[in-house]
Write a protein that holds these residues in place. Structure first.
Motif, PDB file in Angstrom:
ATOM      1  N   GLU A 215       0.832  -1.210   0.000  1.00 21.34           N
ATOM      2  CA  GLU A 215       0.000   0.000   0.000  1.00 21.34           C
ATOM      3  C   GLU A 215       0.860   1.251   0.000  1.00 21.34           C
ATOM      4  O   GLU A 215       1.846   1.345   0.729  1.00 21.34           O
ATOM      5  CB  GLU A 215      -0.895  -0.029   1.246  1.00 21.34           C
ATOM      6  CG  GLU A 215      -1.856   1.127   1.382  1.00 21.34           C
ATOM      7  CD  GLU A 215      -2.668   1.034   2.672  1.00 21.34           C
ATOM      8  OE1 GLU A 215      -3.780   1.579   2.719  1.00 21.34           O
ATOM      9  OE2 GLU A 215      -2.175   0.406   3.643  1.00 21.34           O
TER      10      GLU A 215
ATOM     11  N   ASP B 216      -1.962   6.581  -3.643  1.00 15.64           N
ATOM     12  CA  ASP B 216      -1.429   6.215  -4.958  1.00 15.64           C
ATOM     13  C   ASP B 216      -1.903   4.845  -5.403  1.00 15.64           C
ATOM     14  O   ASP B 216      -2.394   4.685  -6.520  1.00 15.64           O
ATOM     15  CB  ASP B 216       0.096   6.235  -4.946  1.00 15.64           C
ATOM     16  CG  ASP B 216       0.675   5.845  -6.293  1.00 15.64           C
ATOM     17  OD1 ASP B 216       0.518   6.628  -7.244  1.00 15.64           O
ATOM     18  OD2 ASP B 216       1.264   4.743  -6.396  1.00 15.64           O
ATOM     19  N   ARG B 217      -1.760   3.838  -4.526  1.00 15.86           N
ATOM     20  CA  ARG B 217      -2.169   2.488  -4.913  1.00 15.86           C
ATOM     21  C   ARG B 217      -2.333   1.602  -3.694  1.00 15.86           C
ATOM     22  O   ARG B 217      -1.729   1.843  -2.644  1.00 15.86           O
ATOM     23  CB  ARG B 217      -1.147   1.847  -5.860  1.00 15.86           C
ATOM     24  CG  ARG B 217       0.152   1.431  -5.181  1.00 15.86           C
ATOM     25  CD  ARG B 217       1.175   0.974  -6.194  1.00 15.86           C
ATOM     26  NE  ARG B 217       1.577   2.073  -7.070  1.00 15.86           N
ATOM     27  CZ  ARG B 217       2.098   1.918  -8.283  1.00 15.86           C
ATOM     28  NH1 ARG B 217       2.287   0.712  -8.771  1.00 15.86           N
ATOM     29  NH2 ARG B 217       2.444   2.956  -9.003  1.00 15.86           N
TER      30      ARG B 217
ATOM     31  N   GLN C  66      -6.283  -1.172  -6.622  1.00 14.26           N
ATOM     32  CA  GLN C  66      -6.529  -0.042  -7.514  1.00 14.26           C
ATOM     33  C   GLN C  66      -5.312   0.866  -7.539  1.00 14.26           C
ATOM     34  O   GLN C  66      -4.699   1.137  -6.502  1.00 14.26           O
ATOM     35  CB  GLN C  66      -7.767   0.749  -7.071  1.00 14.26           C
ATOM     36  CG  GLN C  66      -8.174   1.851  -8.045  1.00 14.26           C
ATOM     37  CD  GLN C  66      -9.445   2.564  -7.639  1.00 14.26           C
ATOM     38  OE1 GLN C  66      -9.853   2.519  -6.480  1.00 14.26           O
ATOM     39  NE2 GLN C  66     -10.077   3.255  -8.577  1.00 14.26           N
ATOM     40  N   ARG C  67      -4.984   1.329  -8.704  1.00 10.89           N
ATOM     41  CA  ARG C  67      -3.915   2.302  -8.937  1.00 10.89           C
ATOM     42  C   ARG C  67      -4.575   3.628  -9.292  1.00 10.89           C
ATOM     43  O   ARG C  67      -5.560   3.666 -10.016  1.00 10.89           O
ATOM     44  CB  ARG C  67      -3.036   1.817 -10.095  1.00 10.89           C
ATOM     45  CG  ARG C  67      -2.048   2.827 -10.654  1.00 10.89           C
ATOM     46  CD  ARG C  67      -0.832   2.942  -9.768  1.00 10.89           C
ATOM     47  NE  ARG C  67       0.229   3.654 -10.448  1.00 10.89           N
ATOM     48  CZ  ARG C  67       0.380   4.983 -10.481  1.00 10.89           C
ATOM     49  NH1 ARG C  67      -0.522   5.751  -9.877  1.00 10.89           N
ATOM     50  NH2 ARG C  67       1.390   5.535 -11.105  1.00 10.89           N
ATOM     51  N   ARG C  68      -4.045   4.740  -8.740  1.00  7.96           N
ATOM     52  CA  ARG C  68      -4.611   6.052  -9.052  1.00  7.96           C
ATOM     53  C   ARG C  68      -4.684   6.234 -10.570  1.00  7.96           C
ATOM     54  O   ARG C  68      -3.728   5.992 -11.297  1.00  7.96           O
ATOM     55  CB  ARG C  68      -3.764   7.165  -8.430  1.00  7.96           C
ATOM     56  CG  ARG C  68      -4.269   8.558  -8.783  1.00  7.96           C
ATOM     57  CD  ARG C  68      -3.552   9.645  -8.014  1.00  7.96           C
ATOM     58  NE  ARG C  68      -4.007   9.680  -6.616  1.00  7.96           N
ATOM     59  CZ  ARG C  68      -5.131  10.253  -6.200  1.00  7.96           C
ATOM     60  NH1 ARG C  68      -5.939  10.832  -7.072  1.00  7.96           N
ATOM     61  NH2 ARG C  68      -5.447  10.239  -4.923  1.00  7.96           N
TER      62      ARG C  68
ATOM     63  N   TYR D 234      -7.714   4.394  -2.737  1.00  6.55           N
ATOM     64  CA  TYR D 234      -6.300   4.033  -2.898  1.00  6.55           C
ATOM     65  C   TYR D 234      -5.649   3.701  -1.553  1.00  6.55           C
ATOM     66  O   TYR D 234      -4.491   4.031  -1.314  1.00  6.55           O
ATOM     67  CB  TYR D 234      -5.532   5.164  -3.606  1.00  6.55           C
ATOM     68  CG  TYR D 234      -6.245   5.683  -4.825  1.00  6.55           C
ATOM     69  CD1 TYR D 234      -6.378   4.903  -5.969  1.00  6.55           C
ATOM     70  CD2 TYR D 234      -6.828   6.951  -4.817  1.00  6.55           C
ATOM     71  CE1 TYR D 234      -7.053   5.379  -7.086  1.00  6.55           C
ATOM     72  CE2 TYR D 234      -7.504   7.426  -5.931  1.00  6.55           C
ATOM     73  CZ  TYR D 234      -7.614   6.642  -7.057  1.00  6.55           C
ATOM     74  OH  TYR D 234      -8.298   7.118  -8.156  1.00  6.55           O
TER      75      TYR D 234
ATOM     76  N   THR E  85       0.046   0.322 -14.105  1.00  5.03           N
ATOM     77  CA  THR E  85      -1.364  -0.088 -14.061  1.00  5.03           C
ATOM     78  C   THR E  85      -1.489  -1.378 -13.254  1.00  5.03           C
ATOM     79  O   THR E  85      -0.504  -2.088 -13.022  1.00  5.03           O
ATOM     80  CB  THR E  85      -1.926  -0.328 -15.470  1.00  5.03           C
ATOM     81  OG1 THR E  85      -1.276  -1.482 -16.038  1.00  5.03           O
ATOM     82  CG2 THR E  85      -1.703   0.883 -16.366  1.00  5.03           C
ATOM     83  N   MET E  86      -2.733  -1.713 -12.863  1.00  5.92           N
ATOM     84  CA  MET E  86      -2.964  -2.981 -12.189  1.00  5.92           C
ATOM     85  C   MET E  86      -2.668  -4.156 -13.125  1.00  5.92           C
ATOM     86  O   MET E  86      -2.238  -5.222 -12.670  1.00  5.92           O
ATOM     87  CB  MET E  86      -4.404  -3.060 -11.683  1.00  5.92           C
ATOM     88  CG  MET E  86      -4.654  -2.302 -10.386  1.00  5.92           C
ATOM     89  SD  MET E  86      -3.667  -2.934  -8.987  1.00  5.92           S
ATOM     90  CE  MET E  86      -4.267  -4.623  -8.857  1.00  5.92           C
TER      91      MET E  86
END
Length: 242
Positions: A38, A42-43, A123-125, A207, A83-84
């Protein structure tokens, strides 16, 4: 064995795993099977594992090593990936490489070939909440509106309630409840799945982890829910026309 379940909902993600690992009736241990990476704002990435501990622990160690490396890059670190999808490709490659390496060693010893699988959610911003199931070979599939959940491990006992209840409109709170009942059904039918339990929730566009729980044996809330579910099933059976 183990049991892990992940839901990809419009509101976000719910993921739950048990911690029991057994190599026979007289060798039962507790190992965490849920791992969180984490960077708040951001993600957020959560990984759940099932299968050979030698594979899954090695993969997680390699992922952490790359995250902490001074040479980390978007191609090697899940905390820098853009990206994810890139995150899952990194994890899938690591899982494939480790499975092949350990499998070759086991083959030389004429031992059973090990295997493992992983559920990855987060999830990625700038991106959407996403949930993936990664196979030992490194290939993967993604949860969709038609199939908004994944299971790994001893999945058959906890599947019926998911099929009847879960859809993308299910709320985070309802999702938390349904994975708890799915886990309860599994533990009642298979002694190789057991407490403590790990549960996380991720709300869309936050995020970060919204909630993180470790549910211990004898937890009063879980026990009350389990008892209520048993009574509800018995009452439904008794009152069912036939």
């Amino acid at each position: 064995m183990t049991y892990c379940v992940g839901l990809r909902l419009n509101e976000g993600i719910v993921m739950m795993s048990d911690t029991r690992t057994n190599a026979g009736l007289d060798n039962i241990s507790v190992y965490r099977k849920m791992f969180v990476f984490e960077e708040p704002g951001d993600r957020v990435i959560t990984i759940m594992t099932a299968g050979s501990l030698s594979i899954t622990q090695t993969v997680i160690s390699k992922l952490r090593h790359e995250v902490e490396s001074v040479d980390a890059s978007p191609k090697t670190s899940i905390m820098l990936a853009e990206t994810m999808l890139d995150v899952v490709e990194i994890i899938g490659q690591a899982l494939s490489d480790v499975t092949a390496s350990i499998g070759e060693k086991m083959k030389r010893m004429d031992s059973r070939q090990p295997s493992a699988a992983m559920i990855v959610g987060g999830q990625r911003r700038g991106g959407d909440v996403r949930l993936f199931l990664i196979y030992a070979e490194g290939n993967f599939i993604e949860a969709t509106e038609d199939t908004p959940y994944f299971q790994i491990g001893e999945h058959k006992y906890g599947k019926p309630i998911l099929d009847r209840v879960v859809n993308v409109e299910t709320t985070i709170e309802e999702g938390r409840k349904v994975v708890l009942l799915s886990m309860d059904s599994t533990m009642r039918s298979n002694l190789s799945v057991g407490m403590p339990l790990d549960l996380v929730t991720i709300r869309r566009d936050s995020y970060r982890i919204a909630g993180r729980e470790r549910i211990e044996p004898g937890d009063p809330t879980f026990t009350a829910m389990s008892d209520a579910w048993s009574r509800a099933l018995r009452d439904a059976f008794i009152n069912m026309p036939g």
